[in-house]
Structures are given as structure tokens and as C-alpha cells.
Write a protein that holds these residues in place. Structure first.
Motif, mmCIF file in Angstrom:
data_model
loop_
_atom_site.group_PDB
_atom_site.id
_atom_site.type_symbol
_atom_site.label_atom_id
_atom_site.label_comp_id
_atom_site.label_asym_id
_atom_site.label_seq_id
_atom_site.Cartn_x
_atom_site.Cartn_y
_atom_site.Cartn_z
ATOM 1 N N LEU A 71 0.831 -1.203 0.000
ATOM 2 C CA LEU A 71 0.000 0.000 0.000
ATOM 3 C C LEU A 71 0.869 1.257 0.000
ATOM 4 O O LEU A 71 0.621 2.204 -0.760
ATOM 5 N N ALA A 72 1.909 1.261 0.830
ATOM 6 C CA ALA A 72 2.821 2.411 0.885
ATOM 7 C C ALA A 72 3.555 2.595 -0.436
ATOM 8 O O ALA A 72 3.735 3.730 -0.899
ATOM 9 N N MET A 73 3.970 1.493 -1.068
ATOM 10 C CA MET A 73 4.681 1.602 -2.353
ATOM 11 C C MET A 73 3.758 2.099 -3.464
ATOM 12 O O MET A 73 4.185 2.885 -4.316
ATOM 13 N N VAL A 74 2.508 1.650 -3.456
ATOM 14 C CA VAL A 74 1.536 2.160 -4.439
ATOM 15 C C VAL A 74 1.344 3.665 -4.229
ATOM 16 O O VAL A 74 1.338 4.446 -5.182
ATOM 17 N N GLY A 75 1.207 4.056 -2.967
ATOM 18 C CA GLY A 75 1.061 5.479 -2.665
ATOM 19 C C GLY A 75 2.272 6.289 -3.086
ATOM 20 O O GLY A 75 2.145 7.372 -3.656
ATOM 21 N N MET A 76 3.471 5.751 -2.812
ATOM 22 C CA MET A 76 4.699 6.436 -3.205
ATOM 23 C C MET A 76 4.762 6.582 -4.727
ATOM 24 O O MET A 76 5.180 7.613 -5.252
ATOM 25 N N SER A 77 4.301 5.556 -5.440
ATOM 26 C CA SER A 77 4.281 5.610 -6.912
ATOM 27 C C SER A 77 3.308 6.674 -7.401
ATOM 28 O O SER A 77 3.639 7.452 -8.308
ATOM 29 N N LEU A 78 2.107 6.706 -6.827
ATOM 30 C CA LEU A 78 1.126 7.719 -7.235
ATOM 31 C C LEU A 78 1.626 9.129 -6.940
ATOM 32 O O LEU A 78 1.477 10.030 -7.770
ATOM 33 N N LEU A 79 2.212 9.317 -5.765
ATOM 34 C CA LEU A 79 2.720 10.636 -5.392
ATOM 35 C C LEU A 79 3.821 11.079 -6.354
ATOM 36 O O LEU A 79 3.840 12.216 -6.816
ATOM 37 N N THR A 80 4.729 10.181 -6.654
ATOM 38 C CA THR A 80 5.877 10.534 -7.492
ATOM 39 C C THR A 80 5.483 10.786 -8.942
ATOM 40 O O THR A 80 5.964 11.726 -9.564
ATOM 41 N N PHE A 81 4.613 9.936 -9.466
ATOM 42 C CA PHE A 81 4.319 9.990 -10.895
ATOM 43 C C PHE A 81 2.958 10.591 -11.230
ATOM 44 O O PHE A 81 2.480 10.445 -12.356
ATOM 45 N N ALA A 82 2.334 11.286 -10.292
ATOM 46 C CA ALA A 82 1.023 11.891 -10.531
ATOM 47 C C ALA A 82 0.995 12.785 -11.768
ATOM 48 O O ALA A 82 0.094 12.644 -12.603
ATOM 49 N N PRO A 83 1.965 13.694 -11.942
ATOM 50 C CA PRO A 83 1.912 14.539 -13.146
ATOM 51 C C PRO A 83 2.042 13.728 -14.440
ATOM 52 O O PRO A 83 1.375 14.019 -15.427
ATOM 53 N N HIS A 84 2.863 12.682 -14.409
ATOM 54 C CA HIS A 84 3.050 11.845 -15.599
ATOM 55 C C HIS A 84 1.788 11.045 -15.921
ATOM 56 O O HIS A 84 1.435 10.880 -17.086
ATOM 57 N N LEU A 85 1.104 10.562 -14.880
ATOM 58 C CA LEU A 85 -0.133 9.813 -15.098
ATOM 59 C C LEU A 85 -1.199 10.692 -15.719
ATOM 60 O O LEU A 85 -1.890 10.277 -16.655
ATOM 61 N N ALA A 86 -1.327 11.904 -15.210
ATOM 62 C CA ALA A 86 -2.346 12.819 -15.738
ATOM 63 C C ALA A 86 -2.049 13.187 -17.186
ATOM 64 O O ALA A 86 -2.954 13.202 -18.020
ATOM 65 N N SER A 87 -0.790 13.455 -17.490
ATOM 66 C CA SER A 87 -0.468 13.828 -18.876
ATOM 67 C C SER A 87 -0.544 12.626 -19.814
ATOM 68 O O SER A 87 -0.934 12.770 -20.969
ATOM 69 N N ALA A 88 -0.206 11.437 -19.339
ATOM 70 C CA ALA A 88 -0.274 10.242 -20.182
ATOM 71 C C ALA A 88 -1.703 9.948 -20.623
ATOM 72 O O ALA A 88 -1.931 9.487 -21.743
#
Length: 181
Positions: A71-88
Motif C-alpha cells: 500500500l505504501a509503495m503504491v502510494g509512493m508511486s502515485l505521489l511521485t508519478f502523478a503529473p506523468h499519469l495525468a499527462s499520459a
């Protein structure tokens, strides 16, 4: 605990700047930091109670430790790559902020909630009270080293290189999880 604390230190250093970069107003940062302790207060006792009664082949604590770390790793991934996910996915900047908020909460709550099962796991593994004291001293030392190393790495790389920090944190976190017997 060293990997957990390493990720924790990176979270403390990066959440507010990332949120502000994504457009969260100053008042909003307080709400980001208060939500996870409230979740912990509400759900923490259940985690402890369920782990006390768990009969998994992995043991009483490991399923909770592994789940919370994921859960923490998923959260860390979302936090780190949020701008990339939105633009993708060609989504608005507000969506990137939403990803980052959800990620920070998952990361913070996952890291917070692992402390109780990790301490209980230590008590489960060590029977002698003298040895338990030594084990907790070692655990405290590793926690401090992990946190210190995380702050040093955050200072060295800076917030602009949070993707590089993410990969370092992921490896460090996974190694500390793997080396937990």
C-alpha cells in the motif's frame, strides 16, 4: 524499519512541495498532513487486533506488514508519478493533484500502520526480555539510520529529482522488507 523510515523521510521532505507544485493552496497542505493520523486512529486498533488473531501460513504479522508495505509503495508511486499519469491519459492538472493526494495518504497511512505489526513481530520472534530489549535497540538504530540516510539523499538529489529518489527508496524499502526474516 530502516526502509520504512527512509521512505518516511522522503515523504516528509517531498509531499508539501509536490502538492504546491500541482496547485494545492497553502491551507490544503494542513489537511493533507492531518488525514493520515485520523485514518491511523480509526483503523490502527483493528490492524493490531486482526494481526493478533491471524492464522496465515506466513505467520500472524507478515501478511499485514506485506500488505501495508505494498500500500505504501503504491502510494509512493502515485505521489511521485502523478503529473506523468495525468499527462499520459490527457487529464486535467486537478487529476494529477488528486493522484498525488491519494498517493500521499496511501503512503503515509501504509508507513504509519506498519510500525505496530513490525514491533509485534519483533516480540513474536524474540522470547527473552533481555533479548527483546537488545532487539528494540537494534530496531531503533536501524530506524534512525534509515531516516538519516533518507534525509541525506533528499538533500543531495533535491525535489527536482524525485523520480530518482523514488527508485532509490523503492530498492531500499524492498531490500529492508526482504531481509526481515
Amino acid at each position: 524499519m530502516a526502509g520504512r523510515e527512509f521512505c518516511y523521510s522522503l515523504e516528509i521532505v517531498s509531499v508539501t512541495p509536490v502538492m504546491k507544485t500541482l496547485g494545492l493552496p497553502d491551507q490544503g497542505t494542513s489537511w493533507i498532513w492531518v488525514a493520515s493520523p485520523i485514518f491511523g486512529l480509526l483503523f490502527g486498533p483493528f490492524i493490531g487486533s486482526f494481526s493478533d488473531r491471524c492464522t496465515s501460513p506466513l505467520g500472524r504479522r507478515r501478511p499485514f506488514i506485506i500488505t501495508l508495505c505494498i500500500l505504501a509503495m503504491v502510494g509512493m508511486s502515485l505521489l511521485t508519478f502523478a503529473p506523468h499519469l495525468a499527462s499520459a491519459f490527457q487529464l486535467e492538472d486537478r487529476v494529477a493533484l488528486g493522484f498525488a493526494i491519494v498517493g500521499s495518504q496511501l503512503m503515509d497511512w501504509g508507513l504509519d500502520s506498519t510500525e505496530t505489526p513490525l514491533r509485534a513481530y519483533t516480540l513474536d520472534c524474540i522470547q527473552s526480555s533481555d533479548d527483546q530489549t537488545s532487539a528494540f535497540n537494534i530496531q531503533t538504530l536501524l530506524t534512525g539510520l534509515g531516516g538519516g540516510f533518507g534525509y541525506v539523499m533528499a538533500g543531495y538529489f533535491g525535489i527536482d529529482k524525485r523520480e530518482e529518489l523514488y527508485y532509490i527508496a523503492l530498492v531500499f524499502f524492498l531490500l529492508s522488507l526482504i531481509f526481515t526474516p
